[in-house]
Write an enzyme that holds these catalytic residues in place. Structure first.
Site, PDB file in Angstrom:
ATOM      1  N   GLU A   1      37.651  66.066 -49.505  1.00  0.00           N
ATOM      2  CA  GLU A   1      38.383  66.870 -50.498  1.00  0.00           C
ATOM      3  C   GLU A   1      37.523  67.129 -51.726  1.00  0.00           C
ATOM      4  O   GLU A   1      36.950  66.198 -52.318  1.00  0.00           O
ATOM      5  CB  GLU A   1      39.689  66.164 -50.898  1.00  0.00           C
ATOM      6  CG  GLU A   1      40.460  66.980 -51.930  1.00  0.00           C
ATOM      7  CD  GLU A   1      41.931  66.632 -52.059  1.00  0.00           C
ATOM      8  OE1 GLU A   1      42.442  65.780 -51.312  1.00  0.00           O
ATOM      9  OE2 GLU A   1      42.575  67.255 -52.934  1.00  0.00           O
TER      10      GLU A   1
ATOM     11  N   ASP B   1      51.108  63.222 -48.451  1.00  0.00           N
ATOM     12  CA  ASP B   1      51.900  62.684 -49.568  1.00  0.00           C
ATOM     13  C   ASP B   1      51.914  63.669 -50.740  1.00  0.00           C
ATOM     14  O   ASP B   1      52.629  63.460 -51.726  1.00  0.00           O
ATOM     15  CB  ASP B   1      51.402  61.293 -49.993  1.00  0.00           C
ATOM     16  CG  ASP B   1      49.965  61.288 -50.471  1.00  0.00           C
ATOM     17  OD1 ASP B   1      49.297  62.340 -50.374  1.00  0.00           O
ATOM     18  OD2 ASP B   1      49.507  60.238 -50.952  1.00  0.00           O
TER      19      ASP B   1
ATOM     20  N   LYS C   1      47.041  58.827 -41.886  1.00  0.00           N
ATOM     21  CA  LYS C   1      45.869  59.069 -42.739  1.00  0.00           C
ATOM     22  C   LYS C   1      45.944  58.147 -43.940  1.00  0.00           C
ATOM     23  O   LYS C   1      47.043  57.893 -44.457  1.00  0.00           O
ATOM     24  CB  LYS C   1      45.815  60.532 -43.201  1.00  0.00           C
ATOM     25  CG  LYS C   1      44.679  60.807 -44.200  1.00  0.00           C
ATOM     26  CD  LYS C   1      44.422  62.280 -44.416  1.00  0.00           C
ATOM     27  CE  LYS C   1      45.321  62.943 -45.414  1.00  0.00           C
ATOM     28  NZ  LYS C   1      45.280  62.364 -46.773  1.00  0.00           N
TER      29      LYS C   1
ATOM     30  N   ASP D   1      50.640  60.760 -43.773  1.00  0.00           N
ATOM     31  CA  ASP D   1      49.918  60.030 -44.821  1.00  0.00           C
ATOM     32  C   ASP D   1      50.553  58.674 -45.088  1.00  0.00           C
ATOM     33  O   ASP D   1      51.786  58.561 -45.167  1.00  0.00           O
ATOM     34  CB  ASP D   1      49.993  60.824 -46.131  1.00  0.00           C
ATOM     35  CG  ASP D   1      48.672  61.480 -46.486  1.00  0.00           C
ATOM     36  OD1 ASP D   1      47.631  61.099 -45.933  1.00  0.00           O
ATOM     37  OD2 ASP D   1      48.704  62.395 -47.335  1.00  0.00           O
TER      38      ASP D   1
END
Ligand code: KIV
Length: 272
Positions: A187, A49, A118, A88
């Site tokens: 992340e 995204d 995801k 996503d």
């Protein structure tokens, strides 16, 4: 008989099976041509995204819609033949309930043909991940910095820089892995924390700004090509396409203004 060889596309199970093995290579891909190029070198491609910011010029991923994800997911599927395509789930399409998540994940898979979705979030999303996996939807999880929560986090900030934050992030990764996520994106987390999580969970970890201690890596393709303006400091530039594109456009504009383009070679001959 057709001489075309059909290439087997990698699956979520193939990615899951790479835990502790050869590093998993991954990039984002939002368009058919770039998906086709990245496909030759990547195990999975993420229709992230992040496309809201990279392609559509939005300030965050929050306004990205299901329709945008489906459109770009279809494009990536047309471009790539071998890599697993993961799409996503955008903000607002899965957090309300496992049922809402299933409805929208099923729509993404049916309309794009992708092999997995995801979603962002740790322990609080674990029941949803279990619900989806039990109903046939492979899920990649995403913990650490979760950009869809930017308005709560107060910015795109690295996570786990204080050791006191570690137990919560480790618990998030363990919860999503135990719920059946086939891989977990980490992340913007510190290296020792990434190493600790990678050692603890059975699913492969995919790092983005989370060090080489992970089982694989992902980057936003446009970032590493030097096509986006401000990039996180963990991004290494593997190209500088902004300079190349700028020069090409400047050369074109100069030729048009000098009436040198199109030259005779580019002009259709008249058939007499
Ligand atoms: O949206 C995205 O591109 C992502 C990656 C940065 C992991 O989630």
């Amino acid at each position: 008989m057709s001489s075309q060889v059909r290439i087997r596309r990698l699956t979520a199970l193939d990615i899951r099976g790479r835990k502790g093995g050869e590093p998993i290579v991954s990039l984002t891909a939002y368009t058919a041509p770039l998906a086709a190029l990245a496909d030759r070198h990547c195990d999975f491609l993420l229709v992230g995204d992040s496309l809201g910011m990279v392609v559509h010029g939005l300030d965050s991923t929050v306004p990205v819609t299901l329709e945008m994800m489906i459109l770009h997911g279809q494009a990536a599927m047309r471009g790539a033949q071998r890599a697993l395509i993961v799409v996503d789930m955008p903000f607002g399409s899965y957090e309300e309930s496992p049922q809402q998540a299933f409805r929208n994940a099923a729509r993404i898979m049916q309309e794009t043909g992708c092999g997995a979705v995801k979603l962002e979030g740790g322990g609080r999303m674990a029941p949803t991940i279990r619900f989806l996996v039990e109903r046939g939807i492979p899920v990649m999880a995403h913990v650490g910095l979760t950009p869809q929560a930017v308005n709560v986090l107060g910015g795109f900030k690295a996570q786990g820089r204080e050791r006191a934050e570690w137990p919560a992030i480790i618990a998030d990764a363990e919860a999503v892995a135990a719920a059946g996520a086939f891989a977990v994106v980490l992340e913007a987390v510190a290296e020792p924390l990434a190493a600790e999580i990678t050692g603890r969970i059975a699913a492969p970890t995919i790092g983005i700004g989370a060090s080489a201690a992970c089982d694989g890596q992902i980057l936003v393709l446009d970032d590493m090509l030097g096509l986006t303006g401000r990039v996180p400091k963990f991004v290494k530039l593997f190209g500088n396409l902004t300079e190349n594109v700028d020069k090409a456009v400047a050369d074109y504009a100069a030729e048009v203004r000098a009436r040198r383009f199109p030259g005779p070679a580019q002009v259709y001959a008249v058939k007499d």
